[in-house]
Design an enzyme around this catalytic site. Sequence first.
Site, PDB file in Angstrom:
ATOM      1  N   GLY A   1      24.577  51.206  22.688  1.00 49.93           N
ATOM      2  CA  GLY A   1      25.414  52.417  21.383  1.00 49.93           C
ATOM      3  C   GLY A   1      26.345  53.925  20.533  1.00 49.93           C
ATOM      4  O   GLY A   1      26.317  53.902  19.513  1.00 49.93           O
ATOM      5  N   SER A   2      26.129  54.001  22.083  1.00 48.03           N
ATOM      6  CA  SER A   2      26.426  55.697  22.435  1.00 48.03           C
ATOM      7  C   SER A   2      27.923  55.416  21.906  1.00 48.03           C
ATOM      8  O   SER A   2      28.239  56.447  21.112  1.00 48.03           O
ATOM      9  CB  SER A   2      26.237  56.104  23.498  1.00 48.03           C
ATOM     10  OG  SER A   2      27.548  55.306  24.357  1.00 48.03           O
ATOM     11  N   ASN A   3      28.555  55.099  21.739  1.00 47.10           N
ATOM     12  CA  ASN A   3      30.476  54.949  21.621  1.00 47.10           C
ATOM     13  C   ASN A   3      29.828  54.541  19.699  1.00 47.10           C
ATOM     14  O   ASN A   3      30.721  55.000  19.038  1.00 47.10           O
ATOM     15  CB  ASN A   3      30.872  53.528  21.252  1.00 47.10           C
ATOM     16  CG  ASN A   3      31.997  54.008  23.190  1.00 47.10           C
ATOM     17  OD1 ASN A   3      32.650  55.093  23.102  1.00 47.10           O
ATOM     18  ND2 ASN A   3      31.417  53.174  23.961  1.00 47.10           N
TER      19      ASN A   3
ATOM     20  N   ARG B   1      28.898  27.973  23.019  1.00 49.20           N
ATOM     21  CA  ARG B   1      29.652  29.296  22.578  1.00 49.20           C
ATOM     22  C   ARG B   1      30.303  29.350  20.201  1.00 49.20           C
ATOM     23  O   ARG B   1      30.007  30.086  20.671  1.00 49.20           O
ATOM     24  CB  ARG B   1      30.364  29.934  23.450  1.00 49.20           C
ATOM     25  CG  ARG B   1      31.081  30.805  23.727  1.00 49.20           C
ATOM     26  CD  ARG B   1      32.208  31.458  24.631  1.00 49.20           C
ATOM     27  NE  ARG B   1      31.204  31.021  26.066  1.00 49.20           N
ATOM     28  CZ  ARG B   1      30.718  31.902  26.190  1.00 49.20           C
ATOM     29  NH1 ARG B   1      30.432  33.673  25.580  1.00 49.20           N
ATOM     30  NH2 ARG B   1      30.087  32.342  27.720  1.00 49.20           N
TER      31      ARG B   1
ATOM     32  N   ASN C   1      38.902  47.005  20.901  1.00 51.54           N
ATOM     33  CA  ASN C   1      37.856  46.646  21.861  1.00 51.54           C
ATOM     34  C   ASN C   1      37.634  47.976  22.871  1.00 51.54           C
ATOM     35  O   ASN C   1      38.746  48.727  23.101  1.00 51.54           O
ATOM     36  CB  ASN C   1      37.362  45.788  23.160  1.00 51.54           C
ATOM     37  CG  ASN C   1      36.494  45.734  23.718  1.00 51.54           C
ATOM     38  OD1 ASN C   1      35.764  46.377  23.900  1.00 51.54           O
ATOM     39  ND2 ASN C   1      36.702  45.007  25.349  1.00 51.54           N
TER      40      ASN C   1
ATOM     41  N   GLN D   1      35.064  60.412  27.782  1.00 48.60           N
ATOM     42  CA  GLN D   1      36.063  59.879  27.310  1.00 48.60           C
ATOM     43  C   GLN D   1      36.028  59.125  26.049  1.00 48.60           C
ATOM     44  O   GLN D   1      37.215  58.994  24.853  1.00 48.60           O
ATOM     45  CB  GLN D   1      37.203  59.886  28.546  1.00 48.60           C
ATOM     46  CG  GLN D   1      36.712  61.151  29.066  1.00 48.60           C
ATOM     47  CD  GLN D   1      37.236  62.304  28.582  1.00 48.60           C
ATOM     48  OE1 GLN D   1      38.848  62.140  27.495  1.00 48.60           O
ATOM     49  NE2 GLN D   1      36.779  63.385  28.665  1.00 48.60           N
ATOM     50  N   GLU D   2      35.471  57.942  26.579  1.00 45.26           N
ATOM     51  CA  GLU D   2      35.364  56.468  25.128  1.00 45.26           C
ATOM     52  C   GLU D   2      35.033  57.523  24.027  1.00 45.26           C
ATOM     53  O   GLU D   2      35.688  56.732  23.044  1.00 45.26           O
ATOM     54  CB  GLU D   2      33.876  55.838  25.717  1.00 45.26           C
ATOM     55  CG  GLU D   2      34.398  55.235  27.084  1.00 45.26           C
ATOM     56  CD  GLU D   2      33.657  54.076  27.495  1.00 45.26           C
ATOM     57  OE1 GLU D   2      32.958  53.250  26.641  1.00 45.26           O
ATOM     58  OE2 GLU D   2      33.541  54.290  28.681  1.00 45.26           O
TER      59      GLU D   2
ATOM     60  N   HIS E   1      37.477  49.832  26.685  1.00 44.30           N
ATOM     61  CA  HIS E   1      37.194  48.706  28.539  1.00 44.30           C
ATOM     62  C   HIS E   1      37.283  50.240  29.186  1.00 44.30           C
ATOM     63  O   HIS E   1      37.841  50.670  29.307  1.00 44.30           O
ATOM     64  CB  HIS E   1      38.070  47.800  28.409  1.00 44.30           C
ATOM     65  CG  HIS E   1      37.742  47.109  29.920  1.00 44.30           C
ATOM     66  ND1 HIS E   1      36.616  46.801  30.401  1.00 44.30           N
ATOM     67  CD2 HIS E   1      38.749  47.288  30.819  1.00 44.30           C
ATOM     68  CE1 HIS E   1      36.510  46.237  31.081  1.00 44.30           C
ATOM     69  NE2 HIS E   1      37.551  46.443  31.893  1.00 44.30           N
TER      70      HIS E   1
ATOM     71  N   SER F   1      40.647  52.478  28.095  1.00 43.01           N
ATOM     72  CA  SER F   1      41.517  51.889  26.946  1.00 43.01           C
ATOM     73  C   SER F   1      40.946  52.222  25.485  1.00 43.01           C
ATOM     74  O   SER F   1      39.716  50.856  25.665  1.00 43.01           O
ATOM     75  CB  SER F   1      42.329  50.889  28.325  1.00 43.01           C
ATOM     76  OG  SER F   1      42.751  51.252  29.154  1.00 43.01           O
TER      77      SER F   1
ATOM     78  N   LEU G   1      40.429  37.719  28.589  1.00 45.06           N
ATOM     79  CA  LEU G   1      39.849  39.112  28.617  1.00 45.06           C
ATOM     80  C   LEU G   1      40.679  40.668  28.696  1.00 45.06           C
ATOM     81  O   LEU G   1      41.307  40.597  29.725  1.00 45.06           O
ATOM     82  CB  LEU G   1      39.158  38.594  29.882  1.00 45.06           C
ATOM     83  CG  LEU G   1      37.343  39.237  29.614  1.00 45.06           C
ATOM     84  CD1 LEU G   1      36.815  39.295  28.026  1.00 45.06           C
ATOM     85  CD2 LEU G   1      36.755  39.115  31.300  1.00 45.06           C
ATOM     86  N   ASP G   2      40.448  41.382  28.120  1.00 47.45           N
ATOM     87  CA  ASP G   2      41.016  42.701  28.396  1.00 47.45           C
ATOM     88  C   ASP G   2      42.119  43.354  28.727  1.00 47.45           C
ATOM     89  O   ASP G   2      42.872  43.120  29.329  1.00 47.45           O
ATOM     90  CB  ASP G   2      40.193  43.234  29.804  1.00 47.45           C
ATOM     91  CG  ASP G   2      38.470  42.941  29.261  1.00 47.45           C
ATOM     92  OD1 ASP G   2      38.093  43.349  27.969  1.00 47.45           O
ATOM     93  OD2 ASP G   2      37.144  42.862  30.025  1.00 47.45           O
TER      94      ASP G   2
ATOM     95  N   MET H   1      28.479  42.400  24.479  1.00 50.16           N
ATOM     96  CA  MET H   1      28.527  41.637  25.917  1.00 50.16           C
ATOM     97  C   MET H   1      28.394  40.392  25.103  1.00 50.16           C
ATOM     98  O   MET H   1      28.217  39.620  26.166  1.00 50.16           O
ATOM     99  CB  MET H   1      27.900  42.573  26.994  1.00 50.16           C
ATOM    100  CG  MET H   1      27.832  43.886  26.862  1.00 50.16           C
ATOM    101  SD  MET H   1      29.231  44.244  27.230  1.00 50.16           S
ATOM    102  CE  MET H   1      28.800  44.239  29.173  1.00 50.16           C
TER     103      MET H   1
HETATM  104  C1  GRF Z   1      31.300  51.154  27.163  1.00 47.01           C
HETATM  105  O1  GRF Z   1      31.150  51.629  28.440  1.00 47.01           O
HETATM  106  C2  GRF Z   1      31.719  50.025  27.140  1.00 47.01           C
HETATM  107  O2  GRF Z   1      33.103  50.700  27.268  1.00 47.01           O
HETATM  108  C3  GRF Z   1      31.170  49.111  27.621  1.00 47.01           C
HETATM  109  O3  GRF Z   1      30.106  49.234  27.612  1.00 47.01           O
HETATM  110  C4  GRF Z   1      29.491  50.206  26.814  1.00 47.01           C
HETATM  111  C5  GRF Z   1      28.818  50.486  25.934  1.00 47.01           C
HETATM  112  O4  GRF Z   1      28.393  52.172  25.602  1.00 47.01           O
HETATM  113  N1  GRF Z   1      32.830  48.287  27.132  1.00 47.01           N
HETATM  114  P1  GRF Z   1      27.762  52.065  24.587  1.00 47.01           P
HETATM  115  O5  GRF Z   1      26.443  50.544  24.441  1.00 47.01           O
HETATM  116  O6  GRF Z   1      28.451  52.097  23.783  1.00 47.01           O
HETATM  117  O7  GRF Z   1      26.508  53.066  24.851  1.00 47.01           O
END
Ligand code: GRF
Length: 195
Positions: free
Chosen positions: A17-19, A66, A108, A174-175, A110, A137, A145-146, A91
């Site tokens: 969850g760092s994003n 699913r 999303n 960068q994300e 990626h 991105s 997908l993506d 995921m």
């Molecule tokens: C990130 O690299 C994102 O691009 C990918 O999964 C990772 C998630 O990292 N889809 P976090 O859980 O946000 O730390």
Amino acid sequence: MGEGKDFGVVVLISGSGSNLQAIIDARLPLTIRAVISNKAEAYGLERARQAGIPTEVIDHREFADRPAFDAALQQRIDRYQPDLVVLAGFMRILTDELVNHYRGRMINIHPSLLPKYRGTNTHTRAIEAGDTVAGCSVHWVTPELDAGPVLLQAEVPIHPGDNADTLAARVLEQEHKIYPEAIRRIASGEIHWPN
Ligand code: GRF
């Protein structure tokens, strides 16, 4: 607060969850109405709790297939009536039905410069291909997908001697910049589907 006009977001996670943290820390003019994880042990849930955001766990292993999981997920998301659903390290492959339900309302992040390297192991693939540039991105989610329209990208160099971990760390930095920025632009109406 003008609650009626508030831009509501639901964030889906599976891990660190760092994003999510970067989005929280950006203090955007919106409300993260819930963080939903398919894994109870996801550290991102702790980050959400620390920030006072409601959390939910829906364990995909408890569903027959699913479509059953996605139906439950959709129901849970829709309780919060989000304007935007943000996949942040979620995921799971999503059914077309779920994706189409959130058409133009789901994004999303990626870890590659799409359209290069859809799917997993993006950093290893970029290094093995001899690329000198990698990146990340933010894209709209569509059934393939993506492959949805890209709305923001950032590049980083690949240095000689990089491995998947060192490159992932550089890309992740960068994300954490472009994901909050993309969400800010959508919430403000600067960007909308399909860009
Ligand atoms: C990130 O690299 C994102 O691009 C990918 O999964 C990772 C998630 O990292 N889809 P976090 O859980 O946000 O730390």
